[in-house]
Every structure is written in structure tokens, then in C-alpha cells.
Write a protein that holds these residues in place. Structure first.
Motif, PDB file in Angstrom:
ATOM      1  N   GLU A 153     -13.472 -27.639  10.040  1.00 58.29           N
ATOM      2  CA  GLU A 153     -13.089 -26.522   9.171  1.00 58.29           C
ATOM      3  C   GLU A 153     -13.191 -25.181   9.886  1.00 58.29           C
ATOM      4  O   GLU A 153     -12.286 -24.349   9.807  1.00 58.29           O
ATOM      5  CB  GLU A 153     -13.942 -26.512   7.899  1.00 58.29           C
ATOM      6  N   ARG A 157      -9.311 -24.272  10.053  1.00 61.42           N
ATOM      7  CA  ARG A 157      -9.073 -23.309   8.973  1.00 61.42           C
ATOM      8  C   ARG A 157      -9.747 -21.966   9.226  1.00 61.42           C
ATOM      9  O   ARG A 157      -9.400 -20.974   8.595  1.00 61.42           O
ATOM     10  CB  ARG A 157      -9.566 -23.881   7.631  1.00 61.42           C
ATOM     11  N   MET A 161      -6.800 -20.560  12.488  1.00 63.74           N
ATOM     12  CA  MET A 161      -5.970 -19.920  11.476  1.00 63.74           C
ATOM     13  C   MET A 161      -6.051 -18.400  11.591  1.00 63.74           C
ATOM     14  O   MET A 161      -5.033 -17.703  11.499  1.00 63.74           O
ATOM     15  CB  MET A 161      -6.378 -20.368  10.067  1.00 63.74           C
ATOM     16  N   THR A 178      -1.752 -25.082  11.618  1.00 66.46           N
ATOM     17  CA  THR A 178      -3.076 -25.721  11.635  1.00 66.46           C
ATOM     18  C   THR A 178      -3.074 -27.027  10.852  1.00 66.46           C
ATOM     19  O   THR A 178      -3.813 -27.949  11.202  1.00 66.46           O
ATOM     20  CB  THR A 178      -4.151 -24.781  11.067  1.00 66.46           C
ATOM     21  N   SER A 179      -2.252 -27.125   9.813  1.00 72.18           N
ATOM     22  CA  SER A 179      -2.179 -28.365   9.034  1.00 72.18           C
ATOM     23  C   SER A 179      -1.559 -29.489   9.854  1.00 72.18           C
ATOM     24  O   SER A 179      -2.052 -30.625   9.843  1.00 72.18           O
ATOM     25  CB  SER A 179      -1.353 -28.143   7.756  1.00 72.18           C
ATOM     26  N   GLY A 211      -5.979 -25.754   3.863  1.00 68.99           N
ATOM     27  CA  GLY A 211      -5.490 -24.443   4.260  1.00 68.99           C
ATOM     28  C   GLY A 211      -5.159 -23.565   3.074  1.00 68.99           C
ATOM     29  O   GLY A 211      -5.444 -22.361   3.067  1.00 68.99           O
ATOM     30  N   THR A 214      -8.292 -22.269   1.541  1.00 69.75           N
ATOM     31  CA  THR A 214      -8.882 -21.219   2.363  1.00 69.75           C
ATOM     32  C   THR A 214      -8.179 -19.884   2.155  1.00 69.75           C
ATOM     33  O   THR A 214      -8.827 -18.848   1.967  1.00 69.75           O
ATOM     34  CB  THR A 214      -8.820 -21.611   3.854  1.00 69.75           C
ATOM     35  N   LEU A 220     -13.820 -20.171   3.613  1.00 73.04           N
ATOM     36  CA  LEU A 220     -13.868 -21.588   3.961  1.00 73.04           C
ATOM     37  C   LEU A 220     -14.707 -22.415   2.994  1.00 73.04           C
ATOM     38  O   LEU A 220     -14.736 -23.636   3.106  1.00 73.04           O
ATOM     39  CB  LEU A 220     -14.476 -21.760   5.364  1.00 73.04           C
TER      40      LEU A 220
END
Length: 302
Positions: A153, A157, A161, A178-179, A211, A214, A220
């Protein structure tokens, strides 16, 4: 705003490159090794892993994440000159109640779905509970899973990110990027090899869900709670021979592998369960302005 927290640090390109390579190296190396091996070699690796006692195998698999999470925090603090708080949330402090709520929601939903499934058809689900082994598994899970999901994470994320967002100056690209990368880095999991790349839809979809959490919540915390609850339930509740990690869970799936059925269950999760989870979070935390938060511009502070 969450992505803009990156502006609080030193974002010289070489600092970003070094941090990314050092902390994402385990994923990159695993990815390269997997696609450089033949199917026979991959099967041999999985066979060797399956011969290690379950709890020891779990420790071996999760131990590197303890070091890498610490390394990520160290590099953010000393190389980027940023606080871990800025990597976690845009608020003035971490909201642990959010983590607990998200964790509890996932645990309740997972157990609820399992109960319905079990009473509907339990012909392929066997009782696997061993008190001593499960106690050790529970302790290992509490000790190591927070570090494992924490690295994923905070890296995907959080760090990536945020860094990607201030580079491209928008929110939608780092969300998608990022996904997809999060999903691809799970492509070496045994279930992908056994059931095909259709399983990647689930990993990428899960990355997208985390994501969205977030960006909409500007932190997060919900993603951390969700990811921890999901992984702990996967380890403690039910295991199978084609899971990413074999554990001494309470139950074990003993049926023949059915890739189509598993893929259908994953698609149902993405299409039905995930939107329900987002709806619950949106109502509880009063999420608004979805378009701006998910696709809007990222601007440096004045």
C-alpha cells in the motif's frame, strides 16, 4: 490533497529512481524471473515450495516485506526529507478508526460470504483446523501481514501514486498505472499459472478499488485496513493447493481446480461486492466530487 503531499519532499529524479528500484526490486525481480523460466521450471519451483512446512513457508515469503517496508520509510524520511504522515494521509494525523472499520468490514463480508457458500454447497470444503498449527499461523499473520500489505500500500497507493501524480499533473493516470502494475506484479502467483491470465482481472480490479479508496478518502487508511483484512482472511479462513501461499487455515478447498468457476467468482466480486464496499465508505465518510478527486489536475502549492 493526498497526491500533493509529495510536494513536501525533495523529488529529484534520481531520488525517485533509487527509492523505486530499492523498494520495488522484489516485485521486479520476481516478475523477471517468472517470465524467464519455462513452465517445467516454474512447476518445479512451486513443487519445492509446497514441500516446506506451511508456517515456515509463510515466514519465508513474508519476511522480506518487513525489511522493505522499513527501507521505504527510511528512504522517504532521509532521501526525500518527508514525513511518513505525508505518505499516509492528507489529514493532520493518522485515523486508526478508519483502518479498523475497513478491516472489520472486509472480515465480516468475507465470513458472511463463506457461510452462505458453505451451507449452499460444502462438498469440496473440508475441516482443516489444527489448534497448535493455527495458533502459530495466527501469530505469524499478526506479525508479518501488516508489513506485507503495508509495503504494497505504501509503495503502490502511497509513494508511486504520489510521485506519478506530480509528474503527470493529474489523478487518473497514476490511478490506472498503479492498479495495472499492482496486478502485473502478482502475475507470478501460483493461481495465475494454474488458472490463466484471466485471474489478472481480479488483481488489477482490486488495485483499482484500493486506488479509488485512497483518492476519494485522501489517505491510505481504508486501503490498509481492506488489504490487511483480505490477506488475513485468505490465510486464516480457507486454503487450497493452488493458493499463492498454503496455510494451516480452518478450512481447505479439496475440489478439482475449476478456472472458469474461480474466475466467475472473482468477476462477481469486482462487479458486485466492490461497488457495495465503495458505497458503504462513500456514505460513512461523505465522499463527494468524485470526478475531480479521481480525474482532476494535480497542482503544486502556491
Amino acid at each position: 490533497m493526498f497526491i500533493e503531499q509529495a510536494y513536501k519532499g525533495n523529488n529529484t529524479w534520481w531520488r525517485v529512481l533509487i527509492t523505486t528500484l530499492c523498494t520495488a526490486g522484489i516485485f521486479i525481480g520476481n516478475f523477471i524471473a517468472y517470465f524467464s523460466m519455462s513452465k517445467e521450471q516454474i512447476d518445479e519451483v512451486y513443487k519445492s515450495m509446497s514441500e516446506i512446512p506451511n508456517n515456515l513457508s509463510l515466514i519465508i515469503n513474508l519476511s522480506p516485506f518487513v525489511f522493505l517496508l522499513g527501507l521505504l520509510f527510511l528512504m522517504v524520511r532521509n532521501l526525500h526529507h518527508r514525513s511518513i504522515l505525508s505518505l499516509t494521509t492528507s489529514r493532520i494525523k493518522i485515523d486508526y478508526k478508519r483502518i479498523l472499520f475497513s478491516f472489520s468490514l472486509v472480515v465480516i463480508l468475507t465470513i458472511g460470504v463463506f457461510i452462505v457458500t458453505y451451507f449452499n454447497d460444502n462438498s469440496n470444503i473440508i475441516w482443516n483446523f489444527n489448534p497448535s498449527k493455527f495458533a502459530v499461523l495466527f501469530f505469524i499473520s499478526l506479525l508479518f501481514f501488516p508489513c506485507q500489505i503495508g509495503l504494497e500500500e505504501y509503495l503502490f497507493r502511497g509513494y508511486l501514486m504520489q510521485q506519478m501524480g506530480i509528474i503527470v499533473k493529474n489523478r487518473w493516470f497514476p490511478l490506472i498505472f498503479t492498479s495495472v502494475v499492482f496486478g502485473l506484479f502478482h502475475s507470478a502467483n501460483p493461481e495465475v499459472a494454474r488458472m490463466g491470465y484471466g485471474v489478472m482481472v481480479f488483481y488489477i480490479g482490486t488495485g483499482l478499488l484500493l486506488g479509488i479508496m485512497t483518492l476519494m478518502d485522501e489517505s491510505l487508511e481504508l486501503a490498509l485496513g481492506f488489504h490487511l483484512g483480505n490477506n488475513m482472511m485468505a490465510a486464516l479462513l480457507i486454503t487450497s493447493d493452488y493458493s499463492a501461499i498454503h496455510t494451516d487455515a480452518v478450512f481447505k478447498y479439496s475440489g478439482v481446480e475449476n478456472p472458469a468457476a474461480v474466475l466467475n467468482e472473482m468477476i462477481i466480486s469486482i462487479a458486485i461486492v466492490y461497488p457495495i464496499i465503495l458505497y458503504i465508505f462513500a456514505k460513512r465518510y461523505n465522499w463527494k466530487d468524485w470526478s475531480s478527486k479521481l480525474t482532476g489536475k494535480v497542482l503544486p502549492p502556491n
